[in-house]
Write an enzyme that holds these catalytic residues in place. Structure first.
Site, PDB file in Angstrom:
ATOM      1  N   GLY A 103       0.829  -1.204   0.000  1.00  0.00           N
ATOM      2  CA  GLY A 103       0.000   0.000   0.000  1.00  0.00           C
ATOM      3  C   GLY A 103       0.858   1.247   0.000  1.00  0.00           C
ATOM      4  N   GLY A 104       0.298   2.311   0.605  1.00  0.00           N
ATOM      5  CA  GLY A 104       1.002   3.589   0.611  1.00  0.00           C
ATOM      6  C   GLY A 104       2.341   3.526   1.319  1.00  0.00           C
ATOM      7  N   GLY A 162      21.720  13.678 -30.601  1.00  0.00           N
ATOM      8  CA  GLY A 162      21.211  14.236 -29.343  1.00  0.00           C
ATOM      9  C   GLY A 162      21.825  13.526 -28.147  1.00  0.00           C
ATOM     10  N   ALA A 163      22.140  12.252 -28.318  1.00  0.00           N
ATOM     11  CA  ALA A 163      22.714  11.496 -27.203  1.00  0.00           C
ATOM     12  C   ALA A 163      24.123  11.997 -26.877  1.00  0.00           C
ATOM     13  CB  ALA A 163      22.728  10.012 -27.527  1.00  0.00           C
TER      14      ALA A 163
HETATM   15  C1  HXC Z   1      -2.608  -4.537  12.300  1.00  0.00           C
HETATM   16  C2  HXC Z   1      -1.442  -6.326  11.541  1.00  0.00           C
HETATM   17  C3  HXC Z   1      -1.298  -5.726  10.264  1.00  0.00           C
HETATM   18  C4  HXC Z   1      -1.865  -4.445  10.085  1.00  0.00           C
HETATM   19  C5  HXC Z   1      -0.313  -7.623  10.222  1.00  0.00           C
HETATM   20  N1  HXC Z   1      -0.826  -7.500  11.453  1.00  0.00           N
HETATM   21  N2  HXC Z   1      -0.611  -6.564   9.477  1.00  0.00           N
HETATM   22  N3  HXC Z   1      -2.085  -5.733  12.537  1.00  0.00           N
HETATM   23  N4  HXC Z   1      -2.521  -3.890  11.124  1.00  0.00           N
HETATM   24  N5  HXC Z   1      -1.767  -3.790   8.934  1.00  0.00           N
HETATM   25  C6  HXC Z   1      -0.726  -8.435  12.544  1.00  0.00           C
HETATM   26  C7  HXC Z   1      -1.567  -9.666  12.337  1.00  0.00           C
HETATM   27  O1  HXC Z   1      -2.881  -9.424  12.747  1.00  0.00           O
HETATM   28  C8  HXC Z   1      -0.859 -10.653  13.250  1.00  0.00           C
HETATM   29  O2  HXC Z   1      -1.224 -10.350  14.561  1.00  0.00           O
HETATM   30  C9  HXC Z   1       0.603 -10.254  13.091  1.00  0.00           C
HETATM   31  O3  HXC Z   1       0.591  -8.922  12.612  1.00  0.00           O
HETATM   32  C10 HXC Z   1       1.331 -11.096  12.093  1.00  0.00           C
HETATM   33  O4  HXC Z   1       0.585 -11.155  10.898  1.00  0.00           O
HETATM   34  P1  HXC Z   1       0.229 -12.519  10.169  1.00  0.00           P
HETATM   35  O5  HXC Z   1      -0.888 -12.234   9.257  1.00  0.00           O
HETATM   36  O6  HXC Z   1       0.055 -13.585  11.171  1.00  0.00           O
HETATM   37  O7  HXC Z   1       1.595 -12.789   9.391  1.00  0.00           O
HETATM   38  P2  HXC Z   1       1.789 -13.405   7.957  1.00  0.00           P
HETATM   39  O8  HXC Z   1       0.961 -14.623   7.814  1.00  0.00           O
HETATM   40  O9  HXC Z   1       3.257 -13.519   7.792  1.00  0.00           O
HETATM   41  O10 HXC Z   1       1.206 -12.327   6.943  1.00  0.00           O
HETATM   42  C11 HXC Z   1       1.850 -11.062   6.829  1.00  0.00           C
HETATM   43  C12 HXC Z   1       0.968 -10.099   5.984  1.00  0.00           C
HETATM   44  C13 HXC Z   1      -0.471 -10.075   6.571  1.00  0.00           C
HETATM   45  C14 HXC Z   1       0.952 -10.616   4.550  1.00  0.00           C
HETATM   46  C15 HXC Z   1       1.647  -8.772   6.025  1.00  0.00           C
HETATM   47  O11 HXC Z   1      -0.378  -9.839   7.978  1.00  0.00           O
HETATM   48  C16 HXC Z   1      -1.302  -9.021   5.935  1.00  0.00           C
HETATM   49  O12 HXC Z   1      -1.817  -9.183   4.844  1.00  0.00           O
HETATM   50  N6  HXC Z   1      -1.480  -7.904   6.678  1.00  0.00           N
HETATM   51  C17 HXC Z   1      -2.273  -6.791   6.188  1.00  0.00           C
HETATM   52  C18 HXC Z   1      -1.539  -6.094   5.114  1.00  0.00           C
HETATM   53  C19 HXC Z   1      -2.285  -4.906   4.584  1.00  0.00           C
HETATM   54  O13 HXC Z   1      -3.336  -5.027   3.937  1.00  0.00           O
HETATM   55  N7  HXC Z   1      -1.808  -3.739   4.934  1.00  0.00           N
HETATM   56  C20 HXC Z   1      -2.332  -2.559   4.420  1.00  0.00           C
HETATM   57  C21 HXC Z   1      -2.904  -1.791   5.531  1.00  0.00           C
HETATM   58  S1  HXC Z   1      -3.407  -0.270   4.804  1.00  0.00           S
HETATM   59  P3  HXC Z   1      -1.419 -11.478  15.679  1.00  0.00           P
HETATM   60  O14 HXC Z   1      -1.906 -10.708  16.857  1.00  0.00           O
HETATM   61  O15 HXC Z   1      -2.365 -12.449  15.111  1.00  0.00           O
HETATM   62  O16 HXC Z   1      -0.037 -12.047  15.877  1.00  0.00           O
HETATM   63  C22 HXC Z   1      -1.971   0.568   4.546  1.00  0.00           C
HETATM   64  C23 HXC Z   1      -2.134   1.872   3.919  1.00  0.00           C
HETATM   65  C24 HXC Z   1      -0.906   2.684   4.148  1.00  0.00           C
HETATM   66  O17 HXC Z   1      -0.914   0.180   4.875  1.00  0.00           O
HETATM   67  C25 HXC Z   1      -1.106   4.004   3.514  1.00  0.00           C
HETATM   68  C26 HXC Z   1       0.035   4.910   3.784  1.00  0.00           C
HETATM   69  C27 HXC Z   1      -0.127   6.201   3.100  1.00  0.00           C
END
Ligand code: HXC
Length: 520
Positions: free
Chosen positions: A175-176, A410-411
């Site tokens: 994402g961002g 040009g290059a």
């Molecule tokens: C809160 C999160 C999290 C998040 C992971 N965790 N991402 N908690 N917010 N964004 C937590 C999980 O709930 C889990 O907690 C622990 O971290 C480990 O994650 P797992 O899923 O168990 O690990 P894994 O299987 O290795 O998967 C990793 C992952 C997955 C692929 C990154 O966690 C995932 O898809 N997370 C969400 C990613 C996402 O969509 N992010 C975008 C958010 S929006 P527990 O307590 O169970 O251990 C964004 C916008 C930013 O980022 C904009 C900026 C301008």
């Protein structure tokens, strides 16, 4: 029985609290991190800094969100380790995201810890390095997490050109969140364990029906070879950390700091006889320009950046007489060394980095021109090529150009010609400085003569030979003072060393204005 004083008790309590925080997400999640081939955030910090020099900042920071069960959740260090230490004796600031603590997700306080060390790095005028390993914005916290990124992007931008900024992608970055790395100067990625993308495979499948894996979409090789987002694709966490240290060894602490120098026994008077035979007999044949760069560098040491992307141009750091130099060089080994959209972008950004940090620029030109075709035109070769012109023109560091062979059209201008602002242009006797290649030129200017000749092929050959005699050498340009010097290839290192020394105090008066408007 001896009783403990109040301070001693407090110290014990403090040490217990600190010890618990240092355990991060606990043994099981640390094991999971190791099983996935990654070091933990703390192990990365320990491996990165000189032993015993890391000073942690804001270890005790906690999140303050109460939403979606966060009030009951402890996140050690709020998922990021921040601080500073010495790398080969020089100060560097760091933020290292801890995937074992809520997936290294970035909430309000996690972000504020990063802001603090970035602010410290800016005030101290020292490089900032970020080890990214995070699930992105902490979903439970909502907008404060997004604003956390906003504050990081803002600081990345304010720090740009002031202190070197390096990001290592050592896990997920989605994402961002990808925009902080993209705003920094250098992006390292670890093969197989890191990825970065704006939208992941699931979203891509749902929206456009395309199926792609994480690695294929946003892994180190994808970004090092296809998008150019990654400058250095590394083998594993340890390799990544070592390579960051090597890069830092070429960079000053800030734009106001002296360049770091390194002692060498490689004499500046060393000749490079191997260069006298490097240009092939046939002008259409390629050769590896990297060998030229290696020959002229101290101890043959070339630190190539963006090595796997736009290979028709080389950008690299070397040292001459112990001092860092940025090299931009067409590489005829790949695509004849032509300038295209990606090569222009690669070189432009490198030039601007070197200029921002006072690293002198040496350019090696062997370029047949800009890449023709609809794909290039519609990808905007005009504006991307203009970036290169702009970047070279505005750079005020010493700029020395060496023409090894072709330098066409040009290059020729784009590869730092005299009137684009080169301080000194040299050419090897094999140089061909012309509007275009002899054959193409004669086919245009003598079309009618060739068509009406009794023997068109003989006529064409004769005209080409005459054009070549005029332009396929450095003498026409040297006669006009467009190049300062013709030199034997073997003398290149010696001459560069003298010129870099003579220009080391170069100053340029700039017009008073807010900033340039580079064609981005
Ligand atoms: C809160 C999160 C999290 C998040 C992971 N965790 N991402 N908690 N917010 N964004 C937590 C999980 O709930 C889990 O907690 C622990 O971290 C480990 O994650 P797992 O899923 O168990 O690990 P894994 O299987 O290795 O998967 C990793 C992952 C997955 C692929 C990154 O966690 C995932 O898809 N997370 C969400 C990613 C996402 O969509 N992010 C975008 C958010 S929006 P527990 O307590 O169970 O251990 C964004 C916008 C930013 O980022 C904009 C900026 C301008």
């Amino acid at each position: 029985m001896e009783t403990k004083g109040l301070t001693a008790k407090r110290i014990e309590e403090f040490e217990a609290k600190k010890g618990s925080l240092l355990e991060m997400g606990g043994a099981a999640l640390i094991q999971k991190q190791h099983d996935s081939g990654k070091l933990t955030a703390r192990e990365r910090v320990q491996a990165f800094f000189d032993e015993g020099t890391f000073q942690e900042v804001q270890l005790f920071v906690k999140h303050r969100s109460t939403l979606f069960g966060l009030d009951k959740k402890e996140i050690k260090g709020d998922g990021v380790i921040t601080g500073f230490g010495k790398v080969n004796g020089r100060d560097v600031f760091v933020a290292s995201q801890d995937f074992t603590s809520a997936g290294g997700s970035l909430g309000e306080m996690h972000a504020k810890k990063i802001w603090k060390v970035m602010d410290m790095a800016l005030d101290a005028r020292k490089p900032f390095v970020s080890f990214n390993d995070s699930g992105g914005a902490r979903i439970q916290e909502g907008i404060p997490a997004l604003d956390g990124y906003g504050g990081i992007f803002y600081r990345n931008t304010m720090a740009s050109g002031y202190i070197p900024q390096i990001t290592a992608i050592m896990g997920p970055t989605a994402g961002g969140a990808v925009y902080s790395p993209a705003l920094t100067d250098w992006v390292f990625m670890v093969k197989n364990t890191s990825y970065m993308y704006i939208t992941g495979p699931e979203v891509i499948k749902a929206v456009i029906g395309e199926e792609v894996s994480h690695e294929e979409l946003g892994g180190a090789i994808a970004h090092a070879t296809k998008s150019g987002v990654c400058h250095f694709a590394t083998e594993n966490d340890t390799d990544c950390l070592e390579k960051i240290k090597t890069l830092l060894s070429f960079l000053p602490d800030s734009c106001h700091s002296p360049l770091p120098t390194m002692k060498t026994n490689d004499s500046v008077l060393r000749q490079c006889p191997e260069l006298d035979t490097i240009i092939p007999d046939k002008s259409s044949r390629g050769y590896d320009m990297r060998k030229v760069v290696e020959a002229i560098a101290d101890d043959g040491c070339v630190w190539e950046c963006h090595e796997l992307w736009a290979r028709n141009i080389i950008v690299a750091f070397i040292r001459i007489n112990g001092s860092p130099v940025g090299v931009i060089a067409n590489n005829p080994k790949f695509g004849a060394g032509v300038l295209d959209v990606n090569a222009s972008d690669k070189a432009s950004r490198f030039i601007r980095f070197c200029d921002a940090f006072n690293i002198p620029i040496v350019t090696f030109a062997d370029v047949p021109g800009y890449m023709p075709g609809t794909q290039q035109e519609w990808s905007g070769i005009i504006s991307h090529g203009a970036k290169l012109l702009h970047a070279y023109s505005e750079a005020t560091v010493p700029k020395i150009t060496v023409v090894t062979r072709k330098d066409y059209g040009g290059a020729y201008i784009g590869m730092c010609s005299k009137y684009l602002g080169a301080d000194y242009v040299m050419a090897w006797p094999s140089a061909e400085i012309a509007v275009m290649g002899a054959e193409g030129a004669c086919n245009i200017i003598y079309r009618k003569e060739i068509a009406s000749a009794a023997n068109p092929e003989a006529q064409r050959a004769e005209l080409i030979a005459a054009y070549e005699a005029q332009f396929n050498n450095p003498y026409f340009a040297a006669n006009m003072g467009i190049i300062e010097e013709i030199l034997a290839p073997r003398e290149t290192r010696m001459r560069l060393a003298v010129l870099l020394d003579v220009y080391k105090n170069k100053t340029v008066k700039k017009l008073k204005k807010k900033h340039n408007n580079i064609p981005l």
